[in-house]
Design a protein around this motif. Structure first.
Motif, short mmCIF file in Angstrom:
data_model
loop_
_atom_site.label_atom_id
_atom_site.label_comp_id
_atom_site.label_asym_id
_atom_site.label_seq_id
_atom_site.Cartn_x
_atom_site.Cartn_y
_atom_site.Cartn_z
N LEU A 332 7.75 15.75 23.18
CA LEU A 332 6.85 16.52 22.33
C LEU A 332 5.97 15.18 21.79
CD1 LEU A 332 6.06 19.35 21.48
CD2 LEU A 332 7.00 19.05 19.33
N LEU A 333 4.75 15.24 21.91
CA LEU A 333 3.91 14.17 21.33
C LEU A 333 3.38 14.64 19.92
CD1 LEU A 333 1.69 12.89 24.40
CD2 LEU A 333 4.09 12.09 23.64
N ALA A 334 4.10 14.18 18.89
CA ALA A 334 3.74 15.04 17.72
C ALA A 334 3.06 13.84 16.69
CB ALA A 334 4.98 15.45 16.83
N GLY A 335 2.93 14.00 15.34
CA GLY A 335 2.26 13.33 14.50
C GLY A 335 0.92 13.33 14.53
N GLU A 336 0.27 12.45 13.67
CA GLU A 336 -1.29 12.69 13.76
C GLU A 336 -1.81 12.27 14.83
OE1 GLU A 336 0.18 11.36 9.53
OE2 GLU A 336 0.52 10.75 11.20
N VAL A 337 -1.28 11.32 15.65
CA VAL A 337 -1.90 10.89 17.04
C VAL A 337 -1.53 11.83 18.15
CG1 VAL A 337 -2.09 8.94 18.84
CG2 VAL A 337 -1.80 8.33 16.41
N GLY A 338 -0.32 12.36 18.08
CA GLY A 338 -0.22 13.21 19.16
C GLY A 338 -0.97 14.56 18.92
N HIS A 339 -1.21 14.87 17.77
CA HIS A 339 -1.95 16.01 17.49
C HIS A 339 -3.30 16.01 17.95
CE1 HIS A 339 -2.83 19.87 15.51
NE2 HIS A 339 -3.60 19.23 14.49
N ARG A 360 12.68 16.14 36.09
CA ARG A 360 11.24 16.99 35.62
C ARG A 360 11.33 16.84 34.15
NH1 ARG A 360 7.45 18.51 34.52
NH2 ARG A 360 6.26 20.52 34.96
N THR A 361 10.32 16.65 33.63
CA THR A 361 10.28 16.39 32.17
C THR A 361 8.68 17.00 31.67
OG1 THR A 361 11.62 14.61 31.90
CG2 THR A 361 10.26 15.01 30.10
N GLU A 362 8.81 18.04 30.94
CA GLU A 362 7.29 18.54 30.52
C GLU A 362 7.04 17.75 29.11
OE1 GLU A 362 5.57 23.05 28.79
OE2 GLU A 362 7.75 22.44 29.30
N VAL A 363 5.89 17.70 29.16
CA VAL A 363 5.38 16.92 27.87
C VAL A 363 4.25 17.81 27.19
CG1 VAL A 363 4.09 14.81 27.00
CG2 VAL A 363 5.29 14.67 29.20
N ARG A 364 4.39 17.82 25.96
CA ARG A 364 3.68 18.93 25.10
C ARG A 364 2.99 18.39 24.31
NH1 ARG A 364 7.47 24.37 24.28
NH2 ARG A 364 7.66 25.01 26.76
N ALA A 365 2.16 18.69 23.51
CA ALA A 365 1.48 18.39 22.37
C ALA A 365 2.19 19.29 21.00
CB ALA A 365 -0.04 18.37 22.12
N GLY A 366 2.45 18.57 20.11
CA GLY A 366 2.90 19.14 18.89
C GLY A 366 1.84 19.99 18.15
N ARG A 367 2.14 20.96 17.45
CA ARG A 367 1.13 21.95 16.87
C ARG A 367 1.04 21.60 15.25
NH1 ARG A 367 3.25 27.52 19.28
NH2 ARG A 367 2.96 26.94 21.53
N LEU A 368 1.71 20.85 14.86
CA LEU A 368 1.69 20.86 13.27
C LEU A 368 1.02 19.40 12.68
CD1 LEU A 368 5.30 22.32 12.42
CD2 LEU A 368 3.01 23.52 12.62
N GLY A 369 0.78 18.49 13.50
CA GLY A 369 0.25 17.54 13.22
C GLY A 369 1.06 16.67 11.86
N GLY A 370 0.31 15.89 11.22
CA GLY A 370 0.97 15.23 9.95
C GLY A 370 1.53 16.23 9.12
N ALA A 371 1.23 17.39 9.10
CA ALA A 371 2.13 18.38 8.02
C ALA A 371 3.51 18.70 8.32
CB ALA A 371 1.10 19.71 7.82
N ALA A 372 3.89 18.29 9.63
CA ALA A 372 5.18 18.55 10.08
C ALA A 372 6.31 18.24 9.28
CB ALA A 372 5.34 18.25 11.57
N VAL A 373 6.00 17.03 8.46
CA VAL A 373 7.11 16.55 7.69
C VAL A 373 7.45 17.32 6.47
CG1 VAL A 373 7.98 14.39 6.36
CG2 VAL A 373 6.87 14.21 8.38
N LEU A 374 6.39 17.69 5.73
CA LEU A 374 6.47 18.45 4.39
C LEU A 374 6.96 19.88 5.11
CD1 LEU A 374 3.34 17.90 2.32
CD2 LEU A 374 5.68 17.62 1.62
N ARG A 375 6.48 20.36 6.06
CA ARG A 375 7.21 21.77 6.48
C ARG A 375 8.53 21.67 6.51
NH1 ARG A 375 3.73 25.71 10.38
NH2 ARG A 375 2.32 24.83 9.10
N GLY A 376 8.97 20.73 7.31
CA GLY A 376 10.49 20.42 7.77
C GLY A 376 11.21 20.17 6.40
#
Length: 394
Positions: A332-339, A360-376
């Motif tokens: 999963l490509l997350a964080g501000e850049v992945g988003h 076989r490895t799927e690559v996805r984009a994270g949905r939450l961007g920089g807000a993911a840390v606070l939400r977690g």
């Protein structure tokens, strides 16, 4: 052995509370259907939970239905108040919420690099206290803190890490001293993985790449975070990869994967492809310059296609190394850049990864961007509060 009556009641109560948290408000009839319990058992647990101040009547199921079973029961959201902090190198963000996770107030505070350790910690703690007070959310029950660096798996404390501000560690101690609350600290990338797993783009087994000013990873296997023997699982900035500027050291990741995909080297790569990142976005705790560069490339600025291909190639190197060891099936490509890169960047990385790895490895984009840390962090605080409040009496 069959459960004792008290144990059975505790199990039933927890089940009902979880259902009310996830799907509520619910009627007694709906609780009966969802739990499989008898009507008298549901009536007893509803009475117990009301008496404990954990649930209350919040409405009726419909005008055509009358009587006790038509009443809608919901969690008492203000039974406890929670807070979450996202602690960055030069700032802190705060959110205050109720027991169901609804946001009551939020605030941010920049903290300059010239601020001494004690002052920085006091300012951050005061921001939390002020935000909670203005939201009418005092006292706080549980506080989740997301911060960069290693968390000691034995003590649960933030370890002293070279290159990170000393006020991060001091802040945790200040919060523990000043608040009558449970204070939980976790690595920021791990919290982002929890958030993406619960409400984002992830599955039960995946590796999350946090792409911001730096790079980190979180490992989620079978729905559980894996922190490693010393809490350092996911420190991929130190990972030696082809094309890096050298080799990393025990105290410096400049020769590792960080030297390819950190925001600064990505901005340099963008400049080489005719994409100029404004200086005031290239560093600090503002949006990473790499996020600006990726968005500009997707919008057609400069030689955007070539830049995105080169960046994807770098990311695929790290993903291939991870896949060869863990075989997570998903990165999963997350964080501000992945988003910022979204599905377009993820597709490029997956295409290149396919040529590098037989797994076989799927690559996805994270949905939450920089807000993911606070939400977690908020999820961690909420679970701590619920574990205590929903525990059987006695």
């Amino acid at each position: 052995m069959p459960a004792s009556p008290s144990t059975a009641r505790a199990i039933n109560d927890r089940l009902a509370l979880r259902l009310l948290q996830q799907d509520g408000p619910l009627t007694a009839t709906q609780l009966k259907a969802l739990t499989g319990l008898s009507r008298p058992t549901v009536a007893d647990l509803v009475e117990r939970l009301q008496g404990a101040g954990l649930i209350r009547v919040v409405g009726e199921a419909g005008a055509e239905r009358r009587g006790p079973n038509a009443r809608l029961y919901g969690i008492v959201a203000d039974r406890a108040h929670l807070a979450a902090l996202d602690v960055r190198t030069g700032s802190v963000a705060v959110v205050v919420a109720d027991l169901l996770g609804a946001t009551l107030a939020e605030a941010t505070l920049p903290i300059g690099s010239d601020t001494d350790t004690e002052s920085a910690a006091e300012q951050a703690a005061a921001l939390l206290e002020r935000t909670a007070r203005e939201a009418g959310a005092t006292p706080l029950h549980s506080v989740g803190v997301g911060a960069p660096g290693l968390i000691d798996p034995v003590t649960g404390e933030l370890r002293d890490t070279t290159g990170l501000p000393a006020w991060h560690r001091r802040l945790v101690r200040v919060l523990q001293q000043r608040l009558p609350a449970t204070v939980l600290v976790e690595n920021e990338t791990n919290l982002a993985a929890v958030a993406e797993h619960r409400s984002g783009a992830a599955r039960d087994t995946f590796v999350l790449f946090w792409l911001g000013n730096g790079v980190g990873a979180a490992v989620m296997l079978d729905g559980k975070l894996r922190r490693g023997a010393s809490g350092g699982a996911g420190e991929i900035g130190f990972m030696p990869v082809p094309g890096a500027t050298g080799t990393p050291s025990a105290v410096n990741c400049d020769g590792g994967f960080h030297s390819l995909v950190g925001s600064a080297p990505v901005c340099e790569l963008a400049a080489a492809h005719g994409i100029v990142v404004p200086p005031d976005t290239a560093d600090g705790d503002k949006e990473p310059g790499a996020a600006f560069a990726v968005r500009a490339a997707l919008a057609g600025e400069g030689n955007g296609e070539a830049f995105l291909d080169a960046f994807a190639e770098r990311l695929a190197l790290g993903a291939a190394a991870i896949a060869s060891v863990l075989d997570p099936g998903c990165v999963l490509l997350a964080g501000e850049v992945g988003h910022a890169g979204g599905d377009a960047l993820a597709a490029r990385v997956e295409q290149r990864l396919t040529t590098m790895s037989p797994l076989r490895t799927e690559v996805r984009a994270g949905r939450l961007g920089g807000a993911a840390v606070l939400r977690g962090a908020l999820l961690a605080a909420r679970e701590a509060a619920q574990d205590e409040l929903f525990a059987p009496a006695g």
